[in-house]
Motif scaffolding. Structure first.
Motif: not given
Length: 286
Positions: A11, A15, A20, A26-32, A54
């Motif tokens: 990650w 990342a 971006s 604000p969007r959902v966490d990218d890593r999730r 997720y």
């Protein structure tokens, strides 16, 4: 970190390469979201059956499809290759080969018209009929360590020789500093499916060495012609013995059920799935 997810090392490399969204809510966490994609490809389950950790499956699927159309994972793989090349970690003894993937019946459904679609996506979506039924073929180029460099997605019945020239032309490793991307391997090693005279001439014009065994009928025809048959092409048996790296690379890719069986309807989505699966294999070499 749950099972079938990216490690912290993977990650940290991926990342910075994810686009971006500076504007909007604000969007959902990218890593999730990315872990949801990896989990889906690794297990082969339908999008609707993604675990709740997720987030909404529609969000994960929409983000995956958007990244597939933009080629985000392919570009990320190239950036990781650039870092590895700058560190001298790419063996430019390139091996090419292909593997056939059985397509699930869900992949044959074209879906509704007017959806998100890449302009260069063909109508057939790289699905073809072969002895195994509805199949897709993945021609792949690997470096000397068995890590992916470039790939194609073609119908399953297409001969490997048709992809002989397009596959090396897809190798394009950018430079971190000034200079043109590196696109020319030091040597190409392939099996008998790539032993056509046209492909050998193509490699010779580009200044690329090759180790490709000849077919028995070609060797017999050359002997029958005597002097007019010319000299047989050079063949390095010791180098060719390392060709098992090709099969090991396919074996690691097909650990993911979403790669061993194609569930994606479009070529762009399946190519993105293969690129995302290839990323950890390359990332571990940086």
């Amino acid at each position: 970190m749950q099972r079938h997810e990216l490690t912290d090392q993977d990650w940290d490399l991926l990342a910075p390469l994810i686009p971006s969204a500076p504007n909007g809510r604000p969007r959902v966490d990218d890593r999730r979201v990315i872990n949801g994609m990896v989990y889906k490809i690794r297990t082969g389950l339908p999008w609707r059956d993604l675990p709740d950790r997720y987030g909404p499956w529609q969000t994960v699927h929409t983000r995956f499809r958007r990244y597939a159309l933009r080629g985000v994972f392919t570009q990320a793989l190239q950036q990781i290759q650039a870092q590895a090349d700058a560190a001298g970690d790419i063996d430019w003894l390139v091996w090419i080969g292909s593997t056939i993937v059985r397509a699930h019946q869900h992949a044959a459904a074209t879906g509704r018209k007017g959806g998100m679609r890449r302009p260069d996506e063909p109508d057939g979506e790289a699905l073809g009929r072969s002895r195994a039924g509805l199949t897709t073929k993945i021609p792949l180029a690997r470096d000397g360590s068995g890590r992916p460099l470039a790939l194609l997605i073609t119908p399953g019945q297409r001969h490997d020789g048709v992809c002989a020239q397009p596959l090396p032309e897809r190798i394009c490793v950018p430079r971190l500093g000034p200079g043109r991307p590196r696109c020319r391997p030091a040597r190409v090693i392939a099996d008998k499916a790539y032993t056509s005279r046209g492909f050998r001439t193509y490699l010779r014009k580009r200044g690329i060495g090759h180790t490709i065994p000849g077919k028995a009928d070609q060797q017999r025809h050359r002997r029958n012609r005597g002097r007019r048959g010319g000299r047989p092409p050079a063949f390095d048996r010791e180098a060719y013995r390392r060709r098992n790296t090709v099969e090991r690379c396919f074996n690691r890719l097909k650990h993911s059920r979403g790669i061993a069986t194609r569930y994606d309807k479009t070529t762009a989505s399946f190519e993105a799935a293969v690129s995302l699966t290839s990323f950890p294999l390359r990332a571990r070499s940086v």
